[in-house]
Write an enzyme that holds these catalytic residues in place. Structure first.
Site, mmCIF file in Angstrom:
data_model
loop_
_atom_site.group_PDB
_atom_site.id
_atom_site.type_symbol
_atom_site.label_atom_id
_atom_site.label_comp_id
_atom_site.label_asym_id
_atom_site.label_seq_id
_atom_site.Cartn_x
_atom_site.Cartn_y
_atom_site.Cartn_z
ATOM 1 N N CYS B 98 1.069 -1.371 -0.054
ATOM 2 C CA CYS B 98 -0.083 0.049 0.055
ATOM 3 C C CYS B 98 0.898 1.393 0.190
ATOM 4 O O CYS B 98 0.466 2.269 -0.704
ATOM 5 C CB CYS B 98 -1.075 0.046 1.266
ATOM 6 S SG CYS B 98 -2.347 -1.329 1.282
ATOM 7 N N HIS B 99 1.838 1.176 0.796
ATOM 8 C CA HIS B 99 2.705 2.345 1.057
ATOM 9 C C HIS B 99 3.984 2.549 0.188
ATOM 10 O O HIS B 99 4.572 3.797 0.011
ATOM 11 C CB HIS B 99 3.190 2.558 2.496
ATOM 12 C CG HIS B 99 2.043 2.520 3.423
ATOM 13 N ND1 HIS B 99 1.304 3.799 3.707
ATOM 14 C CD2 HIS B 99 1.663 1.818 4.376
ATOM 15 C CE1 HIS B 99 0.416 3.496 4.680
ATOM 16 N NE2 HIS B 99 0.540 2.354 5.063
ATOM 17 N N CYS B 241 12.387 6.379 33.841
ATOM 18 C CA CYS B 241 12.697 7.647 34.656
ATOM 19 C C CYS B 241 11.681 7.615 35.764
ATOM 20 O O CYS B 241 12.171 8.087 37.075
ATOM 21 C CB CYS B 241 12.511 9.006 33.639
ATOM 22 S SG CYS B 241 13.703 9.728 32.835
#
Lengths: 140, 280, 108
Positions: B98-99, B241
C-alpha cells in the site's frame, strides 16, 4: 592494625555473603599476571604497544578501544578489574594491513586495560591504561 | 544544590564546568548530512537555546552516531526495512503493497509524531498508527510496544525523517493533550517526589552522579542506549525515569504517556530528527 | 533483537599494497554467563567466541573473543592486498553455529 587490600576484600566478601552489599567479583593481579605469562611466556617489558581508550567511559557496557603494536603477530587484551580478565586476542596474518584493531568491550569498574603483544621474532611487549568507568544510569 | 545558581546564566556556566564531557559547539554530521542539534528555543519555551541529547554525550558516543555502520541502532532499522516488504496477516499484504517506497510515503511522518488519527478521532503515537494499519489493512495482530518488530519498524520509519525538523501541532484537537502533557511534565511523582522538570529543566547540563543531564528531548527515538545494550521506545524511557524516582509509571501507549510525548516533542520543536539515535 | 545478523563494510576498490580498513559487526546479545534471571538463576553464557577473516582462502585476521566483548561485537582491522578477490568473514557462536558474510574487493 593497617587494613590491607586483602582485609578489605575479605570484609567485603563477608558483607556480600550476608547480602548487605553487592560486591561484583574482581580479578586480582594474580589472575592478570597468570594470563600475561601464559600468553607471553614471561613478563614483558612495558612499551611498544598503543592502547586507545576513553579517559572516562560513558557506559561500562560498551567501551571503544583500539590496540596496536608495530610488527605484532598477536595482541592479547585483558581487563585487570573484571571478574575474568580475558577480553580478546587479535591475530594478524600476512595480509593484515598493520597490527592494529579496534573493538568495544565491557568494563565492570574503573580499571586498567592491559595489552600484550607478541612479535614475529618471539619478543613481547606490554602496556596498561586506566579507563574510568562511572555508575550513572538514569532512565530505567 | 549549589549548581542551581549557575542555571540562571543560560547553562553557559554549566557547560564550562562540564567541558570534559560535552561540547555544545560540536557538529553532528550523520553520513555527511548536518543535523540541527542546537537551536534558538521555540516561543514559550523555558529555555533560551534547545539542544539535542547528542550534545551531552562523550566524544566516543557522539562519534558512533556519525556513521551508519558504527551505530548499533541501524541493525534494527535494517530489520525494519526487511519487515516493510514482508506480507503479514490474513490479507497477505506487506506495508510496501500500500505504502510503496518508504523513503517517499513515510518521509516527514516521524517528525510530526504524535499525530492525530482522523478515523479514530484521537491522538496516536507512531506505534499506534502502525498497529492500526496492521489490524485494519493487513488483518494482522498488533505488535507489542517494545517488541523487536515494533522497534524495528518505528526505527525504519523514523529514519525516513532523519535530518528533518521536529514539527508537532499543539493547537486545535491537540491542545487538550498538550495541556495534559505539560501538567504531567511538571507534576511531582514517586518516593523521590520529583518531576521531569527538576532534572531536565532545572538541572540540564549538570551531572547526576555520573550521568550528564540533557534537556530531555526525544528527537532521536527509538534509539540505542548503551545502558540497555539495545533499542528502546520513548515510552520505555519515560517509564524508566519514573521508576528511578520510585514512582509507578504509566503504561506504554497510555493516554498519559501519549500526552507527555506530545508535550516533550514540542519542547524540541525545530531540532533535527536523529532516529535511530545512540545515547548513553 | 533476536536475529543474529552479520554486517561488514569493505571498500569496493583498493590499491595494491595499501592498507584498507575493514569494519565488521554482528548483532548478538553476547550473554556473558554472569547475569541472573528474575528467579536468581544464572543465564547461561552464549557468545560469539571466534571471528576469522580470510582473503582468497588465506587467513588475514582473526580474533578469539571472551564475554568481556560488548554486545553486538564490533571489530575493525585492516588488510593489505596484492590482487582482487573475496574476503570471507566467519563468526562462531558457542552453540557451534557459524555466521558468514562475503565481500568482493577489486585491487589495482
Amino acid at each position: 592494625m593497617e587494613m590491607t587490600r586483602r582485609d578489605i576484600f575479605a570484609l567485603g566478601a563477608g558483607l556480600a555473603a550476608v547480602g548487605l552489599i553487592n560486591l561484583p567479583a574482581e580479578a586480582d593481579e594474580g589472575m592478570v599476571k597468570e594470563a600475561i605469562e601464559k600468553f607471553a611466556g614471561g613478563m614483558p617489558s612495558a612499551g611498544g604497544v598503543e592502547i586507545g581508550a576513553p579517559e572516562i567511559a560513558e557506559n561500562g557496557n560498551t567501551v571503544p578501544i583500539e590496540v596496536a603494536a608495530a610488527g605484532a603477530t598477536s595482541i592479547l587484551i585483558l581487563a585487570a578489574g573484571n571478574p575474568n580478565p580475558g577480553v580478546a586476542t587479535f591475530n594478524f596474518g600476512k595480509l593484515a594491513g598493520e597490527s592494529r584493531a579496534s573493538t568495544r568491550i565491557r568494563l565492570a569498574r574503573t580499571q586498567d586495560v592491559v595489552a600484550v603483544a607478541k612479535m614475529s621474532d618471539g619478543s613481547t611487549a606490554m602496556a596498561r591504561r586506566e579507563v574510568k568507568v562511572t555508575i550513572g544510569g538514569c532512565g530505567g | 544544590m549549589r549548581k542551581l545558581l549557575a542555571i540562571g546564566l543560560a547553562g553557559a556556566l554549566a557547560f564550562a564546568v562540564n567541558s570534559a564531557v560535552a561540547d555544545e559547539n560540536a557538529e553532528l554530521l550523520i553520513e555527511g548530512q548536518k543535523m540541527v542539534t542546537k537551536l534558538a528555543a521555540p516561543e514559550g519555551s523555558p529555555f533560551d537555546t534547545i539542544y539535542s541529547g547528542w550534545v551531552f554525550r562523550t566524544d566516543e558516543t557522539q562519534a558512533l552516531a556519525m556513521d551508519d555502520f558504527e551505530n548499533p541502532a541501524m541493525i534494527l532499522a535494517q530489520y525494519g526495512e526487511d519487515l516493510w516488504s514482508r506480507a503479514d496477516g490474513a490479507n497477505g499484504k506487506s506495508c510496501a503493497d500500500c505504502h510503496g517506497d518508504a523513503s517517499e510515503s513515510m518521509k516527514g511522518l516521524r517528525a510530526q509524531m504524535p499525530k492525530w488519527h482522523e478515523g479514530k478521532n484521537t491522538l496516536f503515537t507512531l506505534e499506534d498508527h502502525i498497529n492500526w494499519s496492521r489490524e485494519e489493512h493487513q488483518k494482522s495482530a498488533p505488535w507489542k510496544w517494545e517488541s523487536a518488530e515494533m522497534l524495528a519498524m518505528t526505527a525504519y520509519i523514523g529514519l525516513q525523517s532523519r535530518g528533518m525538523p521536529v514539527n508537532v501541532k499543539t493547537d486545535g484537537n491537540y491542545k487538550s493533550w498538550y495541556d495534559q502533557g505539560k501538567e504531567l511534565y511538571y507534576m511531582r511523582v514517586g518516593q523521590l517526589d520529583m518531576s521531569c522538570a527538576h532534572c531536565h529543566e532545572n538541572n540540564w547540563g549538570n551531572m547526576i552522579r555520573a550521568d550528564h543531564l540533557s534537556q530531555g528531548m526525544i528527537n532521536g527515538f527509538p534509539l540505542y542506549r548503551l545502558k540497555w545494550q539495545g533499542v528502546g521506545s520513548i515510552h520505555r524511557r519515560f517509564s524508566g525515569c519514573i521508576k528511578n524516582i520510585r514512582g509507578t509509571p504509566f503504561k506504554r501507549g497510555s493516554d498519559e504517556f501519549t500526552a507527555l510525548e506530545l508535550y516533550v516533542a514540542s519542547r524540541g520543536q525545530g531540532l533535527s530528527v536523529e532516529t535511530p539515535a545512540i545515547r548513553n | 533483537m533476536s536475529k543474529i545478523k552479520p554486517r561488514v563494510k569493505v571498500p569496493k576498490k583498493a590499491k595494491a599494497g595499501e592498507a584498507v580498513t575493514i569494519k565488521t559487526l554482528i548483532s548478538h546479545p553476547m550473554e556473558s554467563g554472569q547475569r541472573k534471571d528474575k528467579q536468581g538463576k544464572i543465564i547461561p553464557r552464549k557468545i560469539i567466541n571466534k571471528f576469522v577473516a580470510t582473503f582468497n582462502g588465506e587467513e588475514a585476521f582473526s580474533a578469539t573473543i571472551e564475554p568481556a566483548v560488548a554486545a553486538n561485537p564490533y571489530i575493525e582491522f585492516s588488510v593489505k592486498l596484492a590482487e582482487s578477490g573475496t574476503i570471507q568473514f566467519d563468526w562462531t557462536d558457542d552453540d557451534g553455529s557459524v555466521y558468514s558474510a562475503k565481500k568482493k574487493i577489486a585491487v589495482s
